[in-house]
Design an enzyme around this catalytic site. Structure first.
Site, PDB file in Angstrom:
ATOM      1  N   THR A  75      52.966  28.037  26.090  1.00  0.00           N
ATOM      2  CA  THR A  75      53.245  26.595  26.144  1.00  0.00           C
ATOM      3  C   THR A  75      54.626  25.867  26.030  1.00  0.00           C
ATOM      4  OG1 THR A  75      50.981  26.645  25.129  1.00  0.00           O
ATOM      5  CG2 THR A  75      51.965  24.571  25.258  1.00  0.00           C
ATOM      6  N   ASP A 119      46.327  25.504  30.231  1.00  0.00           N
ATOM      7  CA  ASP A 119      46.014  26.593  29.072  1.00  0.00           C
ATOM      8  C   ASP A 119      44.696  27.316  29.431  1.00  0.00           C
ATOM      9  OD1 ASP A 119      46.827  28.228  27.306  1.00  0.00           O
ATOM     10  OD2 ASP A 119      46.690  26.574  25.617  1.00  0.00           O
ATOM     11  N   ARG A 227      54.020  32.310  16.466  1.00  0.00           N
ATOM     12  CA  ARG A 227      53.233  31.230  15.707  1.00  0.00           C
ATOM     13  C   ARG A 227      53.041  31.657  14.458  1.00  0.00           C
ATOM     14  NH1 ARG A 227      48.551  30.152  19.176  1.00  0.00           N
ATOM     15  NH2 ARG A 227      49.663  28.456  19.925  1.00  0.00           N
TER      16      ARG A 227
END
Ligand code: ADP
Length: 342
Positions: A75, A119, A227
């Site tokens: 993303t 996504d 992340r």
């Protein structure tokens, strides 16, 4: 993945994380340019060329497909491309587009020069996917009006746009859809060096000092995933604040990760349970993922998308035609953690 999706306008979903971070609203850890995006060098070098070429030709960038495990920056890359090309950026996800009319509505309302980021594109229903074929190839919507012999097709030209699809499962995308992406890139797990850079940048944004050694220690233990690196850093900061430590050193990292259940190899509880089930119940395999999922009381798709890729990448688990096999290093890790005090 929907955890990133905060705002919905009909079927269009906007990712506010691009503007602010959802956990710390005043912070924004998501890079907006290639220079702030360490790692994935080959992918970034290619994308810099493709974006430059599109700019020089005065054409839209070709449609892109990014595949790889969650949290690796798909993303973020799409957002960086939008910033670089000065395109508008709209975000949606496969599971929220249920009917062909939903996708038609989104496409028909696109402004010229927009990136539509989809996504989990592998989760688009087949009849929705078909709408994308002519839209991506001919920049046109073919709308069927009426039924039976009086039915007719109306063609609706679309403004220049670019689809960027992201998926954790490239194999689940049908060949006709995959073939319409002129640019296809795989994102792999990050090296500790790249993750260190990400962590030092994040710590700076959060106004905290982290020693280089501490950043590297944390980078080695976040499953190769930015992340997870940022999430662990935030929790380590919590410990540091409560313990009144002004600088995060290796001691703070080691103590915090021990409390968080992250072991020396960076594996979390679920990773270890995965290996342990293979070791204790199935004598190291071969064993099917269904059996492991049932034993762990976890969705097979979660194991397949989130946990297994890193265990395979690290060589703890091997995939074979007859099922998953616990490797020698997987066995010795389990034997070691039997005495691991966490
Ligand atoms: P994906 O779409 O692959 O699931 P994201 O693009 O949402 O992953 O990235 C997850 C988080 O990790 C983002 O908040 C972003 O800040 C961070 N991140 C990902 N890749 C990088 C990178 N190369 N450099 C810095 N931060 C990154």
């Amino acid at each position: 993945m929907n955890k990133n999706i905060h705002t919905k306008f009909e079927n269009q979903v906007i990712l506010p994380e691009l503007a602010t971070d959802p956990i710390e609203p005043h912070l924004n850890l998501r890079p907006k340019c290639f220079d702030d995006y360490p790692g994935q060098e080959r992918v970034c070098d290619n994308l810099k060329i493709y974006t430059k070429a599109a700019q020089l030709r005065g054409k839209m960038l070709d449609h892109c497909l990014f595949h790889g495990p969650p949290g690796l920056g798909k993303t973020t890359l799409a957002g960086i491309i939008a910033e670089t090309m000065q395109y508008q950026f709209k975000v949606t996800a496969g599971p929220v587009i249920e009917r062909p009319a939903d996708l038609m509505g989104i496409l028909a309302s696109l402004e010229p020069k927009t990136i539509l980021f989809i996504d989990e594109i592998h989760r688009l229903p087949a009849n929705v996917e078909e709408i994308l074929y002519s839209a991506m190839e001919d920049m046109r919507l073919d709308i069927l009006i009426g039924q039976g012999p009086t039915a007719r097709t109306v063609k609706f030209d679309l403004p220049p746009f670019c689809i960027i699809g992201a998926t954790t499962r490239a194999g689940a995308i049908s060949a006709p859809l995959r073939d319409r992406f002129g640019i296809q890139e795989h994102l792999d797990f990050y090296s500790p060096e790249a993750l260190s850079k990400i962590l030092l940048r994040s710590a700076k944004i959060m106004n905290y000092s982290v020693t280089t050694n501490a950043a590297f220690e944390l980078a080695k233990r976040c499953r190769g995933t930015p992340r997870i690196a940022n999430q662990l850093l935030k929790r380590v900061l919590d410990f540091a604040i409560v313990l009144q430590k002004n600088i995060i050193d290796e001691e703070v990292i080691n103590n915090s990760l021990k409390r968080l259940g992250v072991d020396e190899e960076g594996l979390c509880n679920m990773d270890r349970d995965f290996l342990q089930v293979m070791y204790e119940r199935y004598a190291g395999g071969p064993v099917g993922l269904d059996a492991i999922a049932a034993a762990l009381n976890e969705e097979k798709s979660t194991l397949e998308d989130v946990y297994e890729p890193y265990l395979v990448y690290r060589g703890f688990v091997l995939r074979s035609a007859r099922g998953r096999i616990l490797s020698e290093s997987g066995k010795s890790h389990i034997e070691k953690i039997k005495q691991f005090d966490i």
